[in-house]
Scaffold this motif. Structure first.
Motif, PDB file in Angstrom:
ATOM      1  N   THR A 129       3.829  -1.128  13.948  1.00  0.00           N
ATOM      2  CA  THR A 129       3.036  -1.775  12.913  1.00  0.00           C
ATOM      3  C   THR A 129       3.179  -3.275  13.057  1.00  0.00           C
ATOM      4  OG1 THR A 129       4.836  -1.708  11.325  1.00  0.00           O
ATOM      5  CG2 THR A 129       3.294   0.133  11.289  1.00  0.00           C
ATOM      6  N   LYS A 130       2.097  -3.949  12.835  1.00  0.00           N
ATOM      7  CA  LYS A 130       2.078  -5.399  12.904  1.00  0.00           C
ATOM      8  C   LYS A 130       1.488  -5.929  11.613  1.00  0.00           C
ATOM      9  CE  LYS A 130       1.564  -5.591  17.886  1.00  0.00           C
ATOM     10  NZ  LYS A 130       0.776  -6.087  19.015  1.00  0.00           N
ATOM     11  N   PRO A 131       1.910  -7.101  11.175  1.00  0.00           N
ATOM     12  CA  PRO A 131       1.334  -7.692   9.963  1.00  0.00           C
ATOM     13  C   PRO A 131      -0.170  -7.904  10.135  1.00  0.00           C
ATOM     14  CG  PRO A 131       3.277  -8.920  10.673  1.00  0.00           C
ATOM     15  CD  PRO A 131       2.962  -7.934  11.760  1.00  0.00           C
ATOM     16  N   SER A 176       0.482  -6.185  -1.832  1.00  0.00           N
ATOM     17  CA  SER A 176       1.748  -5.977  -1.139  1.00  0.00           C
ATOM     18  C   SER A 176       2.163  -4.508  -1.196  1.00  0.00           C
ATOM     19  CB  SER A 176       2.839  -6.855  -1.765  1.00  0.00           C
ATOM     20  OG  SER A 176       4.066  -6.632  -1.151  1.00  0.00           O
ATOM     21  N   THR A 177       1.984  -3.898  -2.346  1.00  0.00           N
ATOM     22  CA  THR A 177       2.304  -2.479  -2.503  1.00  0.00           C
ATOM     23  C   THR A 177       1.414  -1.630  -1.590  1.00  0.00           C
ATOM     24  OG1 THR A 177       3.033  -2.803  -4.779  1.00  0.00           O
ATOM     25  CG2 THR A 177       2.390  -0.561  -4.154  1.00  0.00           C
ATOM     26  N   ALA A 178       0.137  -1.953  -1.550  1.00  0.00           N
ATOM     27  CA  ALA A 178      -0.795  -1.207  -0.702  1.00  0.00           C
ATOM     28  C   ALA A 178      -0.421  -1.371   0.775  1.00  0.00           C
ATOM     29  CB  ALA A 178      -2.225  -1.681  -0.941  1.00  0.00           C
ATOM     30  N   GLU A 179      -0.044  -2.573   1.159  1.00  0.00           N
ATOM     31  CA  GLU A 179       0.349  -2.830   2.548  1.00  0.00           C
ATOM     32  C   GLU A 179       1.584  -2.000   2.918  1.00  0.00           C
ATOM     33  OE1 GLU A 179       1.489  -6.566   5.497  1.00  0.00           O
ATOM     34  OE2 GLU A 179       1.449  -6.877   3.335  1.00  0.00           O
ATOM     35  N   GLN A 180       2.545  -1.927   2.011  1.00  0.00           N
ATOM     36  CA  GLN A 180       3.750  -1.141   2.267  1.00  0.00           C
ATOM     37  C   GLN A 180       3.421   0.340   2.413  1.00  0.00           C
ATOM     38  OE1 GLN A 180       6.305  -2.168  -0.990  1.00  0.00           O
ATOM     39  NE2 GLN A 180       6.818  -4.175  -0.163  1.00  0.00           N
TER      40      GLN A 180
END
Length: 76
Positions: free
Chosen positions: A70-72, A51-55
């Motif tokens: 940006t898209k999930p 989650s941190t990396a995605e943010q």
């Protein structure tokens, strides 16, 4: 390799080891429960790191190009 990346890889390897041990059926009930509990903790830890990396990726994309949407991420 960054410390967080290394920690993620180690956690993932440990989780894979736990799954193999649980699937083997060789552990006692008590040991299985202990291993399962450890596995749940590792899953939560890995999810937090992902989650941190995605943010961070979303922030970098937003900072590098205005107007980029940006898209999930969907791996399927």
């Amino acid at each position: 390799m960054s410390q967080q990346s290394s920690q993620f890889e180690q956690s993932l390897q440990k989780l894979e080891s736990i799954v193999k041990n649980l699937e083997s059926g060789s552990l006692s009930l008590e040991d299985s429960l202990t291993a399962f509990q450890e596995g749940v903790g590792l899953v939560k830890q890995c999810q937090g790191m992902l989650s941190t990396a995605e943010q961070k990726v979303e922030m970098l994309v937003k900072a590098s190009a205005e107007g980029v949407e940006t898209k999930p991420f969907n791996p399927e």
